[in-house]
Design an enzyme around this catalytic site. Sequence first.
Site, PDB file in Angstrom:
ATOM      1  N   SER A 124       0.782  -1.265   0.063  1.00 18.68           N
ATOM      2  CA  SER A 124      -0.045   0.074  -0.023  1.00 18.68           C
ATOM      3  C   SER A 124       0.829   1.223   0.151  1.00 18.68           C
ATOM      4  O   SER A 124       1.964   1.220   0.464  1.00 18.68           O
ATOM      5  CB  SER A 124      -0.833   0.121   1.191  1.00 18.68           C
ATOM      6  N   TYR A 149      -1.601  -0.801  11.032  1.00 17.08           N
ATOM      7  CA  TYR A 149      -1.955  -1.503   9.620  1.00 17.08           C
ATOM      8  C   TYR A 149      -0.682  -1.090   8.661  1.00 17.08           C
ATOM      9  O   TYR A 149      -0.215  -1.930   7.987  1.00 17.08           O
ATOM     10  CB  TYR A 149      -3.478  -0.783   9.230  1.00 17.08           C
ATOM     11  N   LYS A 153       2.155  -3.892   6.547  1.00 19.82           N
ATOM     12  CA  LYS A 153       2.557  -3.738   5.255  1.00 19.82           C
ATOM     13  C   LYS A 153       4.106  -3.405   5.085  1.00 19.82           C
ATOM     14  O   LYS A 153       4.599  -4.085   4.352  1.00 19.82           O
ATOM     15  CB  LYS A 153       1.657  -2.590   4.437  1.00 19.82           C
TER      16      LYS A 153
HETATM   17  N1  UFG Z   1     -12.478  11.308   3.552  1.00 21.56           N
HETATM   18  C1  UFG Z   1     -13.559  12.110   3.918  1.00 21.56           C
HETATM   19  N2  UFG Z   1     -14.652  11.416   4.396  1.00 21.56           N
HETATM   20  C2  UFG Z   1     -14.552  10.083   4.378  1.00 21.56           C
HETATM   21  C3  UFG Z   1     -13.827   9.305   4.224  1.00 21.56           C
HETATM   22  C4  UFG Z   1     -12.414   9.975   3.680  1.00 21.56           C
HETATM   23  O1  UFG Z   1     -13.346  13.320   3.970  1.00 21.56           O
HETATM   24  O2  UFG Z   1     -15.731   9.864   5.092  1.00 21.56           O
HETATM   25  C5  UFG Z   1     -11.131  11.783   2.946  1.00 21.56           C
HETATM   26  C6  UFG Z   1      -9.852  11.758   3.466  1.00 21.56           C
HETATM   27  O3  UFG Z   1      -9.482  12.630   4.824  1.00 21.56           O
HETATM   28  C7  UFG Z   1      -8.981  11.477   2.489  1.00 21.56           C
HETATM   29  C8  UFG Z   1      -9.669  10.923   1.368  1.00 21.56           C
HETATM   30  O4  UFG Z   1     -10.858  11.196   1.506  1.00 21.56           O
HETATM   31  O5  UFG Z   1      -8.509  13.150   2.239  1.00 21.56           O
HETATM   32  C9  UFG Z   1      -9.459   9.587   1.164  1.00 21.56           C
HETATM   33  O6  UFG Z   1      -9.592   8.847   2.328  1.00 21.56           O
HETATM   34  P1  UFG Z   1      -9.994   7.001   2.177  1.00 21.56           P
HETATM   35  O7  UFG Z   1     -10.088   6.802   3.644  1.00 21.56           O
HETATM   36  O8  UFG Z   1     -10.729   6.860   1.191  1.00 21.56           O
HETATM   37  O9  UFG Z   1      -8.430   6.848   1.804  1.00 21.56           O
HETATM   38  P2  UFG Z   1      -7.032   7.047   2.450  1.00 21.56           P
HETATM   39  O10 UFG Z   1      -6.159   7.666   1.453  1.00 21.56           O
HETATM   40  O11 UFG Z   1      -6.964   7.605   3.968  1.00 21.56           O
HETATM   41  O12 UFG Z   1      -6.371   5.504   2.591  1.00 21.56           O
HETATM   42  C10 UFG Z   1      -6.344   4.551   1.647  1.00 21.56           C
HETATM   43  C11 UFG Z   1      -6.565   3.147   2.301  1.00 21.56           C
HETATM   44  C12 UFG Z   1      -5.736   2.696   3.078  1.00 21.56           C
HETATM   45  C13 UFG Z   1      -4.147   2.957   2.247  1.00 21.56           C
HETATM   46  C14 UFG Z   1      -4.047   4.124   1.839  1.00 21.56           C
HETATM   47  C15 UFG Z   1      -2.833   4.473   1.011  1.00 21.56           C
HETATM   48  O13 UFG Z   1      -7.692   3.291   2.992  1.00 21.56           O
HETATM   49  O14 UFG Z   1      -5.650   1.313   3.331  1.00 21.56           O
HETATM   50  O15 UFG Z   1      -4.979   4.616   0.904  1.00 21.56           O
HETATM   51  O16 UFG Z   1      -2.453   5.619   0.779  1.00 21.56           O
HETATM   52  F1  UFG Z   1      -3.265   2.558   3.051  1.00 21.56           F
END
Ligand code: UFG
Length: 338
Positions: A124, A149, A153
Amino acid sequence: MNILLTGGAGFIATHTCVELISAGHDVVIVDNYVNSQPEAVRRVEELTGRTIPHYEADVCDRAAMDRIFSEHAIDAVIHFAGLKAVGESVAQPLRYYRNNLDSALTLCETMAAHGVKRLVFSSSATVYGVPDEVPLREDMFCKGCTNPYGWTKYMIEKILMGVAQADPSWSVVLLRYFNPVGAHESGRIGENPNGLPNNLMPFITKVAAGQLPHLNVFGDDYNTHDGTGVRDYIHVVDLARGHVDACAYAAGHSGCEIINLGTGVGYSVLDMVQAFERVNGVKVPYVIGPRRPGDVDACFADPAKAKRLLGWEAKKTLEDMCRDAWRWQCMNPNGYTT
Ligand code: UFG
């Protein structure tokens, strides 16, 4: 090739199964269904017209793994199995370290015992931690992860690098995924989170469907074009194709390669909301809230190495991601339990 997929009933694995079979490969699945459903495998069988050998077992169970390798002539393994919720990993670190590390170690030991030395691992972009600069390149120094998590990885990457270094007949590809979204265009397989979604796209689809009242946007004071977090969203079918190419690469090379699978383009949370509304003609009400701990301003890939080594690049557009995610939601309002 005959390819074993651990965690084969999950979101990325089911899409990879479809792409592997359409590329002429055979697949075997092992999954303990802790975060997935047998129905997902049944749908892959329906889409591909194939009967897929599948085992309900834990990858940490050495006897069960030995049985699978004894019953099938496995050429390569894609290791998808693992716990993956960032917030949950902060609350339950021991469970995450035990499960994710134990399964990787048991898998490698079983593979070695059966003379199978081609492995593709679901890593990831989380291993990059808080990046100093973007786009992210595979040779950049990883300063540390922000949650257990991510550390699992990172640690599994190190374990697999060591395995390949110690025995040069191993061929390992570490795929660093960015943000997989979308669904198969049939609408039959897709992302099926347990309970309240953690990730942005499944949250958006549930808000658009009226199952949740609004999206909470986690912060609008990031150093990005509109203040909301920027990520590299990649269509799950593009990501799945990357695994087919990684298996072909592993068959022709030895050693260990780290490869980003991303588009190289970053979109903000509000870009995603607006694209989803425009493409699907629906409303996604949102409320700006506080930042989520551990989130970074911007995270997107330099995908040049995937192009160079695998001949792979993402083809699907943001519109495809939004349209296919919405189709999956509309056709399966309760996921695989409909
Ligand atoms: N976000 C919101 N509201 C939500 C969910 C997310 O504003 O309800 C925002 C987050 O702050 C972020 C973006 O949307 O800016 C993406 O968030 P995600 O949770 O969809 O994804 P992340 O980038 O945080 O994490 C994902 C995976 C992880 C992985 C990571 C790698 O969930 O498993 O990408 O960078 F490790």
